[in-house]
Scaffold this active site. Structure first.
Site, PDB file in Angstrom:
ATOM      1  N   GLY A  85     -14.361 -11.940  -6.482  1.00 58.57           N
ATOM      2  CA  GLY A  85     -15.523 -12.772  -6.742  1.00 58.57           C
ATOM      3  C   GLY A  85     -15.254 -14.220  -7.051  1.00 58.57           C
ATOM      4  O   GLY A  85     -16.204 -15.002  -7.181  1.00 58.57           O
TER       5      GLY A  85
ATOM      6  N   GLY B 144      -9.419 -14.878  -2.716  1.00 53.87           N
ATOM      7  CA  GLY B 144      -9.348 -14.197  -1.435  1.00 53.87           C
ATOM      8  C   GLY B 144     -10.257 -14.761  -0.377  1.00 53.87           C
ATOM      9  O   GLY B 144      -9.898 -15.671   0.360  1.00 53.87           O
ATOM     10  N   ARG B 145     -11.484 -14.244  -0.295  1.00 56.83           N
ATOM     11  CA  ARG B 145     -12.366 -14.576   0.825  1.00 56.83           C
ATOM     12  C   ARG B 145     -12.520 -16.071   1.084  1.00 56.83           C
ATOM     13  O   ARG B 145     -12.536 -16.481   2.253  1.00 56.83           O
ATOM     14  CB  ARG B 145     -13.741 -13.942   0.601  1.00 56.83           C
ATOM     15  CG  ARG B 145     -13.797 -12.422   0.871  1.00 56.83           C
ATOM     16  CD  ARG B 145     -15.223 -11.941   0.692  1.00 56.83           C
ATOM     17  NE  ARG B 145     -15.420 -10.520   0.958  1.00 56.83           N
ATOM     18  CZ  ARG B 145     -15.406  -9.575   0.017  1.00 56.83           C
ATOM     19  NH1 ARG B 145     -15.154  -9.897  -1.250  1.00 56.83           N
ATOM     20  NH2 ARG B 145     -15.621  -8.312   0.344  1.00 56.83           N
TER      21      ARG B 145
ATOM     22  N   ARG C  85     -17.263   1.344   4.345  1.00 61.36           N
ATOM     23  CA  ARG C  85     -17.809   0.002   4.570  1.00 61.36           C
ATOM     24  C   ARG C  85     -18.798   0.066   5.725  1.00 61.36           C
ATOM     25  O   ARG C  85     -18.422   0.133   6.897  1.00 61.36           O
ATOM     26  CB  ARG C  85     -16.657  -0.975   4.826  1.00 61.36           C
ATOM     27  CG  ARG C  85     -15.703  -0.986   3.630  1.00 61.36           C
ATOM     28  CD  ARG C  85     -14.413  -1.728   3.885  1.00 61.36           C
ATOM     29  NE  ARG C  85     -13.477  -1.482   2.780  1.00 61.36           N
ATOM     30  CZ  ARG C  85     -12.229  -1.920   2.731  1.00 61.36           C
ATOM     31  NH1 ARG C  85     -11.753  -2.644   3.742  1.00 61.36           N
ATOM     32  NH2 ARG C  85     -11.457  -1.643   1.687  1.00 61.36           N
TER      33      ARG C  85
ATOM     34  N   TYR D 244       0.858  -1.182   0.000  1.00 64.16           N
ATOM     35  CA  TYR D 244       0.000   0.000   0.000  1.00 64.16           C
ATOM     36  C   TYR D 244       0.895   1.232   0.000  1.00 64.16           C
ATOM     37  O   TYR D 244       1.952   1.244   0.636  1.00 64.16           O
ATOM     38  CB  TYR D 244      -0.900   0.027   1.235  1.00 64.16           C
ATOM     39  CG  TYR D 244      -2.111  -0.860   1.151  1.00 64.16           C
ATOM     40  CD1 TYR D 244      -3.067  -0.676   0.155  1.00 64.16           C
ATOM     41  CD2 TYR D 244      -2.325  -1.876   2.082  1.00 64.16           C
ATOM     42  CE1 TYR D 244      -4.193  -1.482   0.076  1.00 64.16           C
ATOM     43  CE2 TYR D 244      -3.449  -2.686   2.026  1.00 64.16           C
ATOM     44  CZ  TYR D 244      -4.376  -2.485   1.013  1.00 64.16           C
ATOM     45  OH  TYR D 244      -5.489  -3.274   0.940  1.00 64.16           O
TER      46      TYR D 244
ATOM     47  N   HIS E  57     -11.237  -4.553  -5.688  1.00 66.50           N
ATOM     48  CA  HIS E  57     -10.954  -4.745  -4.267  1.00 66.50           C
ATOM     49  C   HIS E  57     -12.064  -5.552  -3.586  1.00 66.50           C
ATOM     50  O   HIS E  57     -12.427  -5.304  -2.431  1.00 66.50           O
ATOM     51  CB  HIS E  57     -10.772  -3.401  -3.560  1.00 66.50           C
ATOM     52  CG  HIS E  57      -9.748  -3.428  -2.466  1.00 66.50           C
ATOM     53  ND1 HIS E  57      -8.432  -3.081  -2.669  1.00 66.50           N
ATOM     54  CD2 HIS E  57      -9.823  -3.773  -1.149  1.00 66.50           C
ATOM     55  CE1 HIS E  57      -7.757  -3.188  -1.545  1.00 66.50           C
ATOM     56  NE2 HIS E  57      -8.587  -3.621  -0.595  1.00 66.50           N
TER      57      HIS E  57
ATOM     58  N   ARG F 131     -15.009  -3.565  -2.191  1.00 69.18           N
ATOM     59  CA  ARG F 131     -14.803  -2.870  -0.933  1.00 69.18           C
ATOM     60  C   ARG F 131     -14.330  -1.426  -1.112  1.00 69.18           C
ATOM     61  O   ARG F 131     -14.085  -0.738  -0.138  1.00 69.18           O
ATOM     62  CB  ARG F 131     -13.784  -3.647  -0.082  1.00 69.18           C
ATOM     63  CG  ARG F 131     -14.337  -4.983   0.371  1.00 69.18           C
ATOM     64  CD  ARG F 131     -13.249  -5.938   0.812  1.00 69.18           C
ATOM     65  NE  ARG F 131     -12.652  -5.636   2.098  1.00 69.18           N
ATOM     66  CZ  ARG F 131     -13.172  -5.958   3.278  1.00 69.18           C
ATOM     67  NH1 ARG F 131     -14.349  -6.579   3.344  1.00 69.18           N
ATOM     68  NH2 ARG F 131     -12.533  -5.689   4.398  1.00 69.18           N
TER      69      ARG F 131
END
Length: 394
Positions: A323, A344-345, A198, A163, A290, A293
């Site tokens: 996704g 990811g998730r 969020r 970042y 992202h 998000r």
């Protein structure tokens, strides 16, 4: 495809053992003590929701705004219909694929995700070790809850996600630490000048518990993330104080000059930005919103993937993020022209459900699902999958 830098590239981890791709879980998983894997990668979500405090579930599962883009990611992938080929006689496909810097067991990398000790004490070390066992890269976040040196020691091929911080000296220090630790690639995230609003976190007044810190940042930099206030996301307050609110093409050029390993740019949606990044010499762009998000109202990543692939041509690789929930989604991304995907998730859910064993099971299930998808579409390998045709809308 453009040549990809191999400087300082660690060797790929071991490939997962071949397993029967229908019916029972892949070999070696059913006997994991205390953990029984579910039937599919997507099923880990329910296990994680049952295991996590509600506010932690919301922190991981939620998106920004009204979560329009969060929903759009799944909708965009679900609209992609793949035309399978027939009669090629494929029964033992290879899932090996080139990604920046090397070849890996799957066209997959573990997406960068913050604060993994929120999910399970194994945290980043557990997920990095699972990625090593699966033979895929693990992308360590700037906001990891474990220092990059410990993650790199636990993983096989580790990439570092950067970042852009207000303090340029700190950016340079993080880069030097990542390279010294042996990170094989650098992934700079460009879509977070500020954290997206969020609303689940705002409504929960979400703050990090004391044992979870931004371990790669100097002491005191993460205090704001722990100060719970009703109606305020402490994580957003912390990133607002630390992240630079503006990142420019000049900054990216500076980073390219300082980076001897493959450089990936994550957070690209407009093909014009992808072309400009390729012209600056990046090795790959990651088409990503992202995970829904950041800017609510941005398109699903898969919806713009073909435009980005067409725009950059052979100048750099293109990966898809946001996704992806299983092997069929990986096949869809390849058929749309991606070189690979970030997942990811689902891997955080698996970590929450079973720690390192859960993450290993999830990556083995993903490999099995992808092999099934290759057999059902008569694709011998990822290169053949990229030759498949698609239809939008079913």
């Amino acid at each position: 495809m453009a040549d990809l830098r191999t400087t300082a590239m660690a060797a790929p981890g071991p490939h997962p053992a071949d397993a029967t791709t229908t019916g029972a879980p892949p070999d070696g998983l059913a006997g994991e003590p205390g953990f029984a894997p579910p039937a599919s990668l997507a099923d880990f979500a329910g296990l994680a929701r049952a295991a996590l405090p509600a506010e932690v579930w919301d922190f991981v599962a939620g998106g920004s705004g009204t979560e329009t883009t969060l929903a759009a990611n799944r909708a965009a992938l679900d609209r992609v219909a793949v035309l399978p080929r027939m009669l090629a006689g494929v029964d033992a496909p290879s899932t090996e694929a080139p990604l920046p810097g090397g070849r890996y067991a799957l066209p997959v990398a573990v997406a960068p995700m913050a604060y993994q000790k929120l999910l399970h004490p194994d945290g980043e070390v557990g997920l990095a070790a699972a990625a090593r066992a699966a033979g895929v890269p693990y992308v360590a976040s700037t906001l990891a809850s474990t220092p990059i040196e410990e993650i790199a020691a636990a993983g096989g091929t580790v990439w570092f996600q950067l970042y852009w911080l207000r303090d340029r000296g700190m950016v340079a220090d993080l880069l030097d630490r990542a390279l010294t630790a042996g990170c094989a690639a650098l992934m700079v995230t460009v879509d977070v000048p500020v954290l997206g609003r969020r609303l689940r976190d705002v409504r929960n007044g979400f703050a990090l518990p004391p044992h979870v810190t931004a371990a790669n940042l100097p002491g005191g930099r993460n205090d704001l993330a722990h100060q719970g206030t009703p109606g305020v996301s402490a994580v957003a307050a912390h990133t607002g104080a630390v992240f630079a609110p503006a990142l420019s093409w000049a900054d990216l050029a500076w980073l390219r000059e300082r980076t001897p390993v493959p450089l990936l740019v994550k957070g690209i949606l407009d093909p014009r930005d992808a072309v400009r990044a390729a012209e600056l010499g990046v090795d790959a762009v990651v088409v990503s919103n992202h995970g829904g998000r950041q800017l609510d109202g941005a398109p699903g990543s898969a919806a713009v993937l073909p435009e980005v692939v067409a725009a950059v041509g052979e100048r750099c690789a293109v990966l898809l993020d946001s996704g992806v929930r299983g092997g069929t989604d990986v096949l869809r991304a390849l058929a749309l022209g991606a070189a690979g995907v970030l997942v990811g998730r689902p891997l955080l859910w698996a970590l929450a459900a079973g720690g390192r064993a859960g993450a290993e099971a999830a990556l083995a299930l993903l490999a099995a699902e992808l092999r099934d998808a290759f057999i059902l579409s008569d694709c011998a390998d990822p290169a053949a999958a990229r030759e498949l045709r698609t239809r939008t809308g079913g």
